[in-house]
Structures are given as C-alpha cells and as structure tokens.
Enzyme design. Structure first.
Site, PDB file in Angstrom:
ATOM      1  N   LYS A 122     -12.356  -0.037  -0.857  1.00  0.00           N
ATOM      2  CA  LYS A 122     -11.251   0.469  -1.537  1.00  0.00           C
ATOM      3  C   LYS A 122     -11.995   0.368  -3.018  1.00  0.00           C
ATOM      4  O   LYS A 122     -12.839   1.322  -3.188  1.00  0.00           O
ATOM      5  CB  LYS A 122      -9.840  -0.020  -1.630  1.00  0.00           C
ATOM      6  CG  LYS A 122      -9.034   0.192  -0.511  1.00  0.00           C
ATOM      7  CD  LYS A 122      -7.676  -0.304  -0.182  1.00  0.00           C
ATOM      8  CE  LYS A 122      -7.044   0.201   0.986  1.00  0.00           C
ATOM      9  NZ  LYS A 122      -6.727  -0.722   1.847  1.00  0.00           N
ATOM     10  N   HIS A 152      -5.372  -3.722  -2.135  1.00  0.00           N
ATOM     11  CA  HIS A 152      -5.148  -2.730  -3.071  1.00  0.00           C
ATOM     12  C   HIS A 152      -5.048  -3.530  -4.522  1.00  0.00           C
ATOM     13  O   HIS A 152      -5.039  -2.682  -5.495  1.00  0.00           O
ATOM     14  CB  HIS A 152      -3.894  -2.521  -2.832  1.00  0.00           C
ATOM     15  CG  HIS A 152      -3.983  -0.950  -1.874  1.00  0.00           C
ATOM     16  ND1 HIS A 152      -4.587   0.178  -2.227  1.00  0.00           N
ATOM     17  CD2 HIS A 152      -3.577  -1.032  -0.678  1.00  0.00           C
ATOM     18  CE1 HIS A 152      -4.513   0.881  -0.945  1.00  0.00           C
ATOM     19  NE2 HIS A 152      -3.945   0.098  -0.222  1.00  0.00           N
ATOM     20  N   SER A 196       0.823  -1.227   0.010  1.00  0.00           N
ATOM     21  CA  SER A 196      -0.025  -0.163   0.071  1.00  0.00           C
ATOM     22  C   SER A 196       0.915   1.324  -0.095  1.00  0.00           C
ATOM     23  O   SER A 196       0.325   2.299  -0.271  1.00  0.00           O
ATOM     24  CB  SER A 196      -0.886  -0.026   1.169  1.00  0.00           C
ATOM     25  OG  SER A 196      -0.360  -0.204   2.360  1.00  0.00           O
TER      26      SER A 196
HETATM   27  C1  LIG Z   1      -6.755  -0.982   3.359  1.00  0.00           C
HETATM   28  C2  LIG Z   1      -5.769  -2.278   3.736  1.00  0.00           C
HETATM   29  C3  LIG Z   1      -6.464  -3.189   4.449  1.00  0.00           C
HETATM   30  C4  LIG Z   1      -7.749  -2.736   5.610  1.00  0.00           C
HETATM   31  O1  LIG Z   1      -9.000  -2.867   4.761  1.00  0.00           O
HETATM   32  P1  LIG Z   1     -10.043  -2.233   5.187  1.00  0.00           P
HETATM   33  O2  LIG Z   1     -11.172  -2.580   4.557  1.00  0.00           O
HETATM   34  O3  LIG Z   1      -9.857  -0.558   5.081  1.00  0.00           O
HETATM   35  O4  LIG Z   1     -10.227  -2.466   6.586  1.00  0.00           O
HETATM   36  C5  LIG Z   1      -5.862  -4.478   4.716  1.00  0.00           C
HETATM   37  N1  LIG Z   1      -4.559  -4.603   4.039  1.00  0.00           N
HETATM   38  C6  LIG Z   1      -4.241  -3.716   3.180  1.00  0.00           C
HETATM   39  C7  LIG Z   1      -3.156  -4.380   2.309  1.00  0.00           C
HETATM   40  C8  LIG Z   1      -4.834  -2.580   3.028  1.00  0.00           C
HETATM   41  O5  LIG Z   1      -4.065  -1.615   2.136  1.00  0.00           O
END
Ligand SMILES: *Cc1c(COP(=O)(O)O)cnc(C)c1O
Length: 407
Positions: A248, A217, A189
C-alpha cells in the site's frame, strides 16, 4: 488420439449460473484496466480519470528513487530469487530489508512474506492450534479470518471496536487452558476508522492474551514517519505481533511480521507461505528498502496526505454525503466511504462517476455488510488541489442526479 464418444456436459456450469445471479443483483463487475502508471490522474480503459481508488497513499509507486533501486537490483541480481527462503531463496537483500523494517518499527526482528495476506494467514495459522482461542474484531481483514480458520482455533468475534464485548469474550474462555490471541486491524479498510488499541492492549495484558495488530492501512500513514498505530498510540512493547504491508503506502508488494527474534525464527520454521512459496525478486526487496528511506527523509509526503485528507473529507461532508455517519463520521484516516446503502446503487454511482472522469470503486456485500454498500475514496499525498476540486465537482453532480444527496 482419443475419440470422444459422448457429449461432455460442462461440470462448471453452476458458476455461470451464479455469475448470472450477480448480474441480476447489479453487483457484477468487470476489471478496470490501467493503461499507464498508478498515479492520482491516470488512464483506465482508455478514459482519463482522477483516481480515488488506489492505496498508493504517498505516491511511492512512481517515486524516482524506488524506480532506480528496482532497476539497479535487477541489473545486479537478476529478476528472480529462484527458490523459497528456506531452500536457496534467501538473498542478502531480503535480510537487509528485514533489518531495515525491524529498526524502523523499533522491534527485535521482522520477517517478510510475499504479501500482507500471506503474512496474516501464515502467522495466525502458525502460532495457534486447535485448542486455542482467537478473539477477533468483526471487521478484521479476510486474511486474518482465513488464518484463524486454518489454525483450527476457536474463533470468538467481538462487535466492531467494542472493548467491553472483547472483554466478555476473553472472560468466557479465561479458565480454558488454550492460548488466547486478541487481534485487530489497526485501521479498518472499509470504514477508515482506527482500532481502540490502548484499551485492547490493557485487555490483552489483563487476560494474558497475545496481542496482534494488522497495520496494513496504517503503515506509512499514522505515527512518526508512518510507523503505524502502535507508534500513533505510544504502544511500543505492548503488541506482540505487528503485521504490515509493503503493497500500500510502501508502493510495491509484500507483507511483514514484526516481533521478537524467536517469533521470527519460529515463522521461518512454521509459516507455511514462507516455507512453501518463493521469495520476492530482488527488485521488490530493493524497492522496499528505498521506500523506508523515503519515509524517513521525506516526512512532508505524510503531511500532504493529511492535508488532502482533511480538505477532501470536509468538502464531501459539505456536499451532503453520508461519509459513515453525518455529524461524527467514523473515518479518521485517508479512507473515506460514501455510503449508498444498496449494492446496486453503489455500483451505478461508481459507473456514472467513471463516465465523468472519477475512479472510485463500488463495494457491496460480502466485502461490507448487506445494506452498507458504498463507494470508497482514498486520498494520496500527490493529488493536487485542482484534481480534488475536479473530483468533488463530479461527485456532487452525479450524487444529485442519482438522488444520493438532495439537490
Ligand atoms: C490490504 C490489506 C491486507 C493485505 O495486504 P496485501 O499486501 O495487499 O496482501 C491485509 N490486511 C489489511 C487490513 C489490508 O487492508
């Protein structure tokens, strides 16, 4: 009424001291408040900006079909589920969403958690125990790290994307009786690079480890119709546990775990966020079902995302920014960091950009290592070329003014 007979000192005053330290370091921040929709151009704190900070990759947060699905589900089923899934909070629409995800991901079964964070921490902590081993990339997401800690398993960290180091770690515990879990983010990320999944799958098979990928992602971004890194690399059937997020690219909220029917049934019984935290409102489940339909019916969104990504990355490089390596930037996805080094400079860069109409978040230690502070930019399918050019113009000017690129 009780009378106070002594002056009470604030037992939390040390928190104020720590905030004061952050202010001195220049890494203290205030929350920016969005006043309209999460869109490529929007209003934060009364200021109109080009938004380079959101994970809304495909513009689904405001898609008319998703909006309509949420409204209809609210009219039909109300606003809340009323209980945790295992008591009375499993609605038909939750099951429909899980079946939809399983079909989309080409796996036996899937289970939805309240967030991607809960999916990771709840799953890692449930499938392993104190006699087991977790072999984890050093840049894996915080929710994996928390899950690993909660599991009480021994954590062996390997250098970022370093397959040989991962093998060393696996070898070092190969004769131990505990189970081994090899775990990686699909797309990282903070740097936007992609995990060496085929080589890691080979390792997992060689050392009989469980293979787990967090595709937060990558979902909606990589692979056919956004099926993620497993599809991108053709690794179907070789990853035991796939995690994805609904927060996301999918545009709403939630996380999911994909795998065998028994993995999912086990998580019904042992996944603590599943057991002890209330399930999604029907509107969110309906929104996500509609989102997966959009992924299959509107693949042009993903094409536009990648077109914008190629254009923007290229122009950032031309402006002279360090986008995570100058000759061969690490990022291979719509996430592009602009490295400034010092945390204070990243925060100042972000503030100055905002004043001129560009929203890009400054990220410093502990989210990224000390000395690797940056602003992070994320492309979406719905940014127009005009918006991107406007943002690039501001980035170039402010970058020169702050000495981040040479004039
Ligand atoms: C954003 C993210 C999460 C968490 O996801 P949410 O649905 O926002 O709780 C988990 N792992 C990675 C790699 C992320 O980028």
């Amino acid at each position: 009424m009780a009378t106070i007979t002594h002056t009470r000192t604030n037992p939390l005053s040390y928190l104020s001291d720590q905030l004061h330290d952050l202010k001195n370091k220049g890494t203290y921040f205030r929350l920016r408040v969005l006043e309209d929709e999460q869109a490529p151009e929007c209003t934060f704190d009364g200021k109109r900006v080009v938004n380079l900070a959101s994970n809304n990759y495909l513009g689904l947060t405001t898609h008319p079909k998703l909006r309509a699905a949420a409204l209809e589900a609210t009219r039909k089923y109300g606003v809340g589920s009323g209980a945790v899934r295992t008591i009375a909070g499993t609605m038909k629409i939750h099951m429909e969403l899980e079946e939809k995800i399983a079909r989309f991901k080409n796996v036996e079964a899937s289970v939805v958690f309240q967030s991607g964070f809960a999916a990771n921490s709840g799953t890692v902590s449930a499938v392993l125990g104190k006699d087991d081993f977790i072999i984890s990339d050093e840049l894996n997401h915080a929710s994996i790290i928390d899950g690993a800690r909660l599991s009480k398993a021994k954590i062996l960290v390997f250098r970022h994307k370093d397959v040989a180091h991962a093998e060393e770690q696996l070898k070092s515990v190969a004769n131990q009786p505990g189970r081994k879990l090899l775990i990686t983010d699909g797309v990282f990320s903070m740097d936007g690079d992609i995990a060496p999944l085929p080589a890691l799958c080979d390792l997992a098979e060689k050392y009989r480890a469980i293979m787990m990928v967090d595709d937060a992602h990558a979902s909606g971004v990589l692979g056919k119709n956004g099926r993620g890194t497993i599809d991108h690399f053709g690794m179907h059937g070789r990853v035991d546990i796939q995690v994805g997020t609904l927060s996301k690219a999918i545009g709403a909220l939630g996380g999911y775990v994909c795998g065998t029917r028994d993995l999912v049934e086990f998580l019904y019984h042992r996944g603590r966020p599943f057991l002890f935290s209330t399930s999604h409102p029907p509107s969110v489940a309906a929104t996500c079902i509609a989102a997966f339909e959009v992924l299959e019916r509107e693949p042009e969104r993903i094409e536009r995302l990648w077109e914008n990504t190629r254009y923007f990355k290229n122009e950032l490089g031309n402006l002279g920014f360090d986008i995570g390596g100058r000759s061969t930037p690490k990022s291979e996805t719509p996430i592009t960091p602009i490295i400034t080094g010092e945390g204070r400079l990243a925060m100042e860069f972000s503030r100055e950009l905002f004043k001129e109409g560009v929203m890009a978040t400054g990220i410093a230690f502990p989210t990224v290592p000390e000395g690797k502070a940056r602003i992070r930019t994320i492309m979406s399918a719905t940014h127009t070329r005009e918006e991107l050019d406007q943002a690039l113009d501001v980035l170039g000017r402010v970058g020169k003014r702050l000495g981040i690129v040479s004039t």
